[in-house]
Design a protein around this motif. Sequence first.
Motif, PDB file in Angstrom:
ATOM      1  N   GLY A  55       0.813  -1.217   0.000  1.00  0.00           N
ATOM      2  CA  GLY A  55       0.000   0.000   0.000  1.00  0.00           C
ATOM      3  C   GLY A  55       0.843   1.263   0.000  1.00  0.00           C
ATOM      4  O   GLY A  55       0.560   2.219  -0.743  1.00  0.00           O
ATOM      5  N   TYR A  56       1.887   1.257   0.830  1.00  0.00           N
ATOM      6  CA  TYR A  56       2.753   2.438   0.848  1.00  0.00           C
ATOM      7  C   TYR A  56       3.502   2.584  -0.477  1.00  0.00           C
ATOM      8  O   TYR A  56       3.837   3.694  -0.886  1.00  0.00           O
ATOM      9  CB  TYR A  56       3.711   2.381   2.036  1.00  0.00           C
ATOM     10  N   GLY A  57       3.722   1.452  -1.158  1.00  0.00           N
ATOM     11  CA  GLY A  57       4.333   1.517  -2.486  1.00  0.00           C
ATOM     12  C   GLY A  57       3.443   2.297  -3.444  1.00  0.00           C
ATOM     13  O   GLY A  57       3.922   3.128  -4.228  1.00  0.00           O
ATOM     14  N   ALA A  58       2.142   2.038  -3.363  1.00  0.00           N
ATOM     15  CA  ALA A  58       1.191   2.775  -4.204  1.00  0.00           C
ATOM     16  C   ALA A  58       1.246   4.261  -3.881  1.00  0.00           C
ATOM     17  O   ALA A  58       1.241   5.116  -4.774  1.00  0.00           O
ATOM     18  CB  ALA A  58      -0.214   2.231  -3.994  1.00  0.00           C
ATOM     19  N   ALA A  59       1.330   4.569  -2.572  1.00  0.00           N
ATOM     20  CA  ALA A  59       1.390   5.972  -2.156  1.00  0.00           C
ATOM     21  C   ALA A  59       2.649   6.640  -2.706  1.00  0.00           C
ATOM     22  O   ALA A  59       2.603   7.798  -3.148  1.00  0.00           O
ATOM     23  CB  ALA A  59       1.366   6.061  -0.631  1.00  0.00           C
ATOM     24  N   MET A  60       3.742   5.916  -2.691  1.00  0.00           N
ATOM     25  CA  MET A  60       4.983   6.499  -3.207  1.00  0.00           C
ATOM     26  C   MET A  60       4.927   6.702  -4.706  1.00  0.00           C
ATOM     27  O   MET A  60       5.492   7.654  -5.243  1.00  0.00           O
ATOM     28  CB  MET A  60       6.184   5.632  -2.820  1.00  0.00           C
ATOM     29  N   LYS A  61       4.228   5.834  -5.403  1.00  0.00           N
ATOM     30  CA  LYS A  61       4.018   6.012  -6.845  1.00  0.00           C
ATOM     31  C   LYS A  61       3.277   7.326  -7.092  1.00  0.00           C
ATOM     32  O   LYS A  61       3.469   7.993  -8.097  1.00  0.00           O
ATOM     33  CB  LYS A  61       3.195   4.849  -7.404  1.00  0.00           C
ATOM     34  N   CYS A  62       2.409   7.671  -6.143  1.00  0.00           N
ATOM     35  CA  CYS A  62       1.652   8.920  -6.259  1.00  0.00           C
ATOM     36  C   CYS A  62       2.452  10.099  -5.706  1.00  0.00           C
ATOM     37  O   CYS A  62       1.945  11.216  -5.675  1.00  0.00           O
ATOM     38  CB  CYS A  62       0.321   8.816  -5.521  1.00  0.00           C
ATOM     39  N   GLY A  63       3.658   9.840  -5.236  1.00  0.00           N
ATOM     40  CA  GLY A  63       4.512  10.931  -4.763  1.00  0.00           C
ATOM     41  C   GLY A  63       4.186  11.438  -3.380  1.00  0.00           C
ATOM     42  O   GLY A  63       4.254  12.654  -3.110  1.00  0.00           O
ATOM     43  N   ILE A  64       3.855  10.557  -2.470  1.00  0.00           N
ATOM     44  CA  ILE A  64       3.433  10.983  -1.130  1.00  0.00           C
ATOM     45  C   ILE A  64       4.563  11.722  -0.392  1.00  0.00           C
ATOM     46  O   ILE A  64       5.739  11.393  -0.533  1.00  0.00           O
ATOM     47  CB  ILE A  64       2.939   9.764  -0.307  1.00  0.00           C
ATOM     48  N   THR A  65       4.158  12.761   0.377  1.00  0.00           N
ATOM     49  CA  THR A  65       5.113  13.533   1.174  1.00  0.00           C
ATOM     50  C   THR A  65       4.925  13.182   2.649  1.00  0.00           C
ATOM     51  O   THR A  65       3.922  12.575   3.032  1.00  0.00           O
ATOM     52  CB  THR A  65       4.887  15.042   1.007  1.00  0.00           C
ATOM     53  N   LYS A  66       5.889  13.627   3.481  1.00  0.00           N
ATOM     54  CA  LYS A  66       5.802  13.378   4.917  1.00  0.00           C
ATOM     55  C   LYS A  66       4.514  13.993   5.465  1.00  0.00           C
ATOM     56  O   LYS A  66       3.822  13.386   6.289  1.00  0.00           O
ATOM     57  CB  LYS A  66       7.040  13.980   5.608  1.00  0.00           C
ATOM     58  N   GLU A  67       4.204  15.184   5.007  1.00  0.00           N
ATOM     59  CA  GLU A  67       3.007  15.870   5.505  1.00  0.00           C
ATOM     60  C   GLU A  67       1.740  15.060   5.188  1.00  0.00           C
ATOM     61  O   GLU A  67       0.846  14.927   6.025  1.00  0.00           O
ATOM     62  CB  GLU A  67       2.908  17.267   4.870  1.00  0.00           C
ATOM     63  N   GLN A  68       1.699  14.518   3.974  1.00  0.00           N
ATOM     64  CA  GLN A  68       0.526  13.717   3.601  1.00  0.00           C
ATOM     65  C   GLN A  68       0.446  12.434   4.428  1.00  0.00           C
ATOM     66  O   GLN A  68      -0.649  11.993   4.778  1.00  0.00           O
ATOM     67  CB  GLN A  68       0.566  13.390   2.104  1.00  0.00           C
TER      68      GLN A  68
END
Lengths: 600, 168
Positions: free
Chosen positions: A554-567
């Motif tokens: 799941g976090y891999g998907a978030a990183m694909k979307c460019g997740i930031t620390k704030e998000q």
Amino acid sequence: MPPIENDTGRAELKTRIQQLIDSNPVLVFSKSYCPFCVKVKDLFKELNVICNAVELDLMADGSNLQDMLMEMTGQKTVPNVFINKTHIGGCDKTLQAHRDGLLQQLLGGENETYDYDLIVIGGGSGGLACSKEAALLGKKVMVLDYVVPTPLGTTWGLGGTCVNVGCIPKKLMHQTAVLGTAMQDARKFGWEFSEAVKHNWETMKTAVNNYIGSLNWGYRVALRDKNVNYVNAYAEFIEPHKIKATNRRGKEVFHTAARFVLATGERPRYLGIPGDKEYCITSDDLFSLPHCPGKTLVIGASYVALECGGFLAGLGLDVTVMVRSILLRGFDQDMANRAGEHMEEHGVKFLRKFVPVKVEELEKGTPGRLKVTAKSTDSDEIFEGEFNTVLIAVGRDACTGKIGLDKAGVHVNAKNGKIPVNDEEQTNVPHIYAIGDILEGKWELTPVAIQAGKLLARRLYKGGTLKCDYVNVPTTVFTPLEYGCCGLSEEKALELYGQDNIEIYHSLFWPLEFTVPNRDNNKCYSKIICNKLDSERVVGFHYLGPNAGEVTQGYGAAMKCGITKEQLDNTVGIHPTCAEIFTTMEVTKSSGGDISQAGC
Amino acid sequence: MAHRLLVRRIWTVSVRDVRCPRAPSSALYSTSLCSSASPQPLLSPRRSLTRALPVTSRRQVSFNVQDQEDFTERVINSELPVVIDFHAQWCGPCKILGPRLEKAIGKQKGRVTMAKVDIDEHTDLAIEYGVSAVPTVIAMRGGDVIDQFVGIKDEDQLDSFVKKLIGQ
């Protein structure tokens, strides 16, 4: 000259053009000043092909010719290229045709026809995905797969490493070990079972291999249903477009194809010391070993080594891991060492800075007894030990040396046998592609090979443009305490961004499930690496704890979307879980703050 | 009560032991085996013992297909109707269905035979006959596929499947 109005003139003009097309193997309608035309003409010069150019700007009726070409080909611009009477198109199309091998095929004279549109060599995850997709798009496809038996004679069915001697049996045997731990925990939760718990290797082995058997069959059926011609034979190139297929009985058959995909994968490397091939096993043998391996020495610290050593120890076996230098090369070393420490605390012995010298058989048997001699890498110390089984897991070699790639002209990295490709998985030979573990500098992961194979087929046969994305690929190492990661290791992030530009957040945690049995407190660990220059975007994700694969996906998907620390901070956690730790990370590594979990 | 239970257990075991496991077409055994429709003599341990002796010469209810040629000869060109059991070693349900099917075939006293095909050993055959999952059972007469099913069936269903094939 004015535009031609009458039909006779038009017909004459058309005939003239057609004659030019028919009488010249390579014809380019061109304009002398056009840079694109020059590019195309240069290409043919490079290919040593005689190219006849009709320079429209130097002809009196050039514009009439151009109009007629528009009518005949739907293309108004120059260059307008024809090869052996086939309309290719403009500069881009010609260059593309060259990359696709179509140009060579057309130039190859007499419009050579091949037995197949595509031949895929290797029936692993990548090869199967690619061949099925190509067949689905209406192409005539053949897959060749052949398992060369191990030195001990182990062999298996269709589906490649992952299914037969990799991910699948590995995860099932890891699960076997996880269940063992769960049984110990269970007593603390009130389950009462009086008898001493024993594990039966043969039962596990049979169950795992039965499941694999069903998968092999499933793949075979899928190929039939999708009209892929499957041949159980060893393929090697004898010409750029021709292979020789040798089956189990030594019967040779020849096949030709317009294009090829190399998907031969890798096999375990041996040590090159006395006794290695005679007495040692590799992961290729372990999962179908007929008897329990007993006291085992694992040589190597690759993920294969730690996973196998981990589950064997989890079955209650005496396991020693011999490490030359570091654990899990290429992975984040902080995480690798934590995973190793956990193994050590749970009974796996590590023999560090030693390399094996020879393996001798003391006694035959199931298992027998072997004597291993090793030497220290930084002193004169010699180690001698007795084991029932020695498992070599020091890396894997690409199966590219014996498939006639020299005959096809495909470049191979002589050092590691890997095949360099461009970002479209194309080798230096335009009609030959490569996917999966044999690629240079790419991930050796089943889902990556599947993705690459599928997208390649779509680009080749469906006009697709999507390329396989090798960035931010999540993965998990199934050590006893699982390690999941995505993106950069700490070392790599430091190298790429510099110490000042990254912020690392980390935390130890204690899974709720571990509290009642009161085990492994402050062993599970989470870490994210953020790029300060880019809104603290997460560039590295690391998780050491239970169910790492499930958490990391799941976090891999978030990183694909460019997740930031704030998000991440704004994400609401699911309580009580392990994964929620990433929504509440406060302590930075640079602050040196305390990250241990205090008791209540 | 205990006595009755015991008797019943013996009864079950006996029936299983002497169920017509092989084609009774052989003259030597047809009478005795097929008369076993009457349960009475089965309770006699002496007779059970006799039957347990291996008799290699007699014809089997089922056989394992050896290769493509063997399949053509003994299945496609068979004068008797054939039930083909496509199975795999890794398939749990196959292990339940196989013996059940043999039993149903055995009841037909040699009017039908059974060919067992291991799909991993004879993949081409299985692929040719469109086997996707195992067990797959095909009923064949004169080389033509008459009927087929996939998965587990109970004894009654198997009986009627076999009876349909031999045209009863």
